[in-house]
Motif scaffolding. Structure first.
Motif, PDB file in Angstrom:
ATOM      1  N   PHE A  12      36.161  27.725  37.702  1.00 40.18           N
ATOM      2  CA  PHE A  12      37.135  27.397  38.543  1.00 40.18           C
ATOM      3  C   PHE A  12      37.017  26.405  39.598  1.00 40.18           C
ATOM      4  CE2 PHE A  12      37.675  31.865  37.091  1.00 40.18           C
ATOM      5  CZ  PHE A  12      38.958  31.597  36.412  1.00 40.18           C
ATOM      6  N   LYS A  13      37.808  25.301  39.589  1.00 44.51           N
ATOM      7  CA  LYS A  13      37.396  24.333  40.773  1.00 44.51           C
ATOM      8  C   LYS A  13      37.263  24.714  42.251  1.00 44.51           C
ATOM      9  CE  LYS A  13      39.032  19.586  41.967  1.00 44.51           C
ATOM     10  NZ  LYS A  13      39.988  18.568  41.790  1.00 44.51           N
ATOM     11  N   ASN A  14      38.370  25.640  42.453  1.00 47.30           N
ATOM     12  CA  ASN A  14      38.444  25.944  43.807  1.00 47.30           C
ATOM     13  C   ASN A  14      39.316  27.382  43.887  1.00 47.30           C
ATOM     14  OD1 ASN A  14      41.087  25.714  43.488  1.00 47.30           O
ATOM     15  ND2 ASN A  14      40.922  23.533  44.246  1.00 47.30           N
ATOM     16  N   GLY A  15      39.322  27.916  45.041  1.00 47.96           N
ATOM     17  CA  GLY A  15      39.853  29.192  45.349  1.00 47.96           C
ATOM     18  C   GLY A  15      41.349  29.517  44.622  1.00 47.96           C
ATOM     19  N   ARG A  16      42.077  28.236  44.896  1.00 49.41           N
ATOM     20  CA  ARG A  16      43.455  28.191  44.463  1.00 49.41           C
ATOM     21  C   ARG A  16      43.584  28.446  43.060  1.00 49.41           C
ATOM     22  NH1 ARG A  16      48.153  26.420  43.159  1.00 49.41           N
ATOM     23  NH2 ARG A  16      50.106  26.467  44.532  1.00 49.41           N
ATOM     24  N   GLN A  17      42.700  27.754  42.215  1.00 46.82           N
ATOM     25  CA  GLN A  17      42.648  27.698  40.743  1.00 46.82           C
ATOM     26  C   GLN A  17      42.370  29.401  40.242  1.00 46.82           C
ATOM     27  OE1 GLN A  17      40.323  24.922  38.700  1.00 46.82           O
ATOM     28  NE2 GLN A  17      41.709  23.284  39.217  1.00 46.82           N
ATOM     29  N   PHE A  18      41.621  30.076  41.155  1.00 49.43           N
ATOM     30  CA  PHE A  18      41.201  31.218  40.808  1.00 49.43           C
ATOM     31  C   PHE A  18      42.311  32.124  40.962  1.00 49.43           C
ATOM     32  CE2 PHE A  18      39.165  35.265  42.312  1.00 49.43           C
ATOM     33  CZ  PHE A  18      38.833  35.772  41.135  1.00 49.43           C
ATOM     34  N   SER A  19      43.218  32.001  42.147  1.00 46.58           N
ATOM     35  CA  SER A  19      44.303  32.602  42.422  1.00 46.58           C
ATOM     36  C   SER A  19      45.300  32.428  41.374  1.00 46.58           C
ATOM     37  CB  SER A  19      44.734  32.597  43.948  1.00 46.58           C
ATOM     38  OG  SER A  19      43.853  33.004  44.831  1.00 46.58           O
ATOM     39  N   ALA A  20      45.379  31.197  40.971  1.00 43.67           N
ATOM     40  CA  ALA A  20      46.309  30.946  39.889  1.00 43.67           C
ATOM     41  C   ALA A  20      46.202  31.597  38.683  1.00 43.67           C
ATOM     42  CB  ALA A  20      46.465  29.494  39.544  1.00 43.67           C
ATOM     43  N   TRP A  21      44.833  31.748  38.163  1.00 42.42           N
ATOM     44  CA  TRP A  21      44.381  32.377  37.138  1.00 42.42           C
ATOM     45  C   TRP A  21      44.861  33.819  36.938  1.00 42.42           C
ATOM     46  CZ3 TRP A  21      40.265  36.176  36.433  1.00 42.42           C
ATOM     47  CH2 TRP A  21      40.163  36.528  35.036  1.00 42.42           C
ATOM     48  N   LEU A  22      44.624  34.343  38.465  1.00 41.65           N
ATOM     49  CA  LEU A  22      45.164  35.988  38.485  1.00 41.65           C
ATOM     50  C   LEU A  22      46.524  36.124  38.661  1.00 41.65           C
ATOM     51  CD1 LEU A  22      42.588  36.956  41.293  1.00 41.65           C
ATOM     52  CD2 LEU A  22      42.627  37.658  38.676  1.00 41.65           C
ATOM     53  N   GLY A  23      47.413  34.993  38.810  1.00 38.61           N
ATOM     54  CA  GLY A  23      48.653  35.177  39.041  1.00 38.61           C
ATOM     55  C   GLY A  23      49.417  35.422  40.397  1.00 38.61           C
ATOM     56  N   LEU A  24      48.508  34.956  41.202  1.00 37.76           N
ATOM     57  CA  LEU A  24      48.826  35.161  42.795  1.00 37.76           C
ATOM     58  C   LEU A  24      49.409  34.279  43.425  1.00 37.76           C
ATOM     59  CD1 LEU A  24      45.857  37.395  43.730  1.00 37.76           C
ATOM     60  CD2 LEU A  24      48.305  38.063  43.582  1.00 37.76           C
ATOM     61  N   VAL A  25      49.649  32.933  42.992  1.00 37.44           N
ATOM     62  CA  VAL A  25      50.142  31.776  43.587  1.00 37.44           C
ATOM     63  C   VAL A  25      51.660  31.490  43.222  1.00 37.44           C
ATOM     64  CG1 VAL A  25      48.068  30.671  43.845  1.00 37.44           C
ATOM     65  CG2 VAL A  25      49.396  30.184  41.925  1.00 37.44           C
ATOM     66  N   PRO A  26      52.427  31.004  43.871  1.00 38.52           N
ATOM     67  CA  PRO A  26      53.871  30.809  43.724  1.00 38.52           C
ATOM     68  C   PRO A  26      53.961  29.783  42.729  1.00 38.52           C
ATOM     69  CG  PRO A  26      53.389  30.298  46.104  1.00 38.52           C
ATOM     70  CD  PRO A  26      52.085  30.492  45.299  1.00 38.52           C
ATOM     71  N   ARG A  27      54.929  29.906  41.597  1.00 41.82           N
ATOM     72  CA  ARG A  27      55.255  28.803  40.966  1.00 41.82           C
ATOM     73  C   ARG A  27      55.889  27.574  41.306  1.00 41.82           C
ATOM     74  NH1 ARG A  27      59.056  31.445  36.806  1.00 41.82           N
ATOM     75  NH2 ARG A  27      59.593  32.780  39.010  1.00 41.82           N
ATOM     76  N   GLN A  28      55.691  26.574  40.914  1.00 41.37           N
ATOM     77  CA  GLN A  28      56.193  25.296  41.791  1.00 41.37           C
ATOM     78  C   GLN A  28      57.226  24.287  40.895  1.00 41.37           C
ATOM     79  OE1 GLN A  28      53.010  22.889  43.018  1.00 41.37           O
ATOM     80  NE2 GLN A  28      52.315  24.030  44.612  1.00 41.37           N
ATOM     81  N   ASN A  29      58.275  24.045  41.507  1.00 40.17           N
ATOM     82  CA  ASN A  29      59.260  23.323  40.814  1.00 40.17           C
ATOM     83  C   ASN A  29      59.491  22.209  41.759  1.00 40.17           C
ATOM     84  OD1 ASN A  29      61.245  22.447  39.103  1.00 40.17           O
ATOM     85  ND2 ASN A  29      62.774  24.266  39.604  1.00 40.17           N
TER      86      ASN A  29
END
Length: 111
Positions: A12-29
């Motif tokens: 993972f490039k950074n912590g946000r990508q790791f959180s996204a992999w876990l499904g903990l970041v908001p979906r963006q539209n």
């Protein structure tokens, strides 16, 4: 638990990508410079996500500690519902976990 699920944290490039992999970041539209954040994506490892969210919920409700993260989550709880505060704290915790694993360090509590 996390080292068993993740072979190499540097995938993972950074912590946000790791959180996204876990499904903990908001979906963006997002379009035209207008960012719209929806609910969490719920993708990735559901078991680890559930552990983080339940742990964060318990920490917010029952912790008597005065840790910076708990104070921050309780302050957030005053304006948002408890589930949103718990998922936000879980996201922050996941990013810290990634950082600790990627840089091979130990967690040090800062008050």
């Amino acid at each position: 638990m996390f080292p068993a699920a993740i072979n190499d944290p540097l995938e993972f490039k950074n912590g946000r990508q790791f959180s996204a992999w876990l499904g903990l970041v908001p979906r963006q539209n997002s379009t035209g410079g207008k960012n719209i954040l929806l609910g969490i994506s719920k993708r990735g490892n559901g078991y680890l996500r559930r552990l983080l969210v339940q742990g964060a919920l318990t920490a917010i409700v029952r912790s008597k500690g005065n840790d910076n993260q708990i104070r921050w989550a309780r302050k957030l709880r005053q304006t948002k519902c408890i589930q949103v505060a718990a998922v936000t704290l879980a996201n922050k915790t996941a990013r810290i976990i990634w950082s600790l694993m990627a840089h091979n360090k130990e967690y040090q509590v800062m008050s």
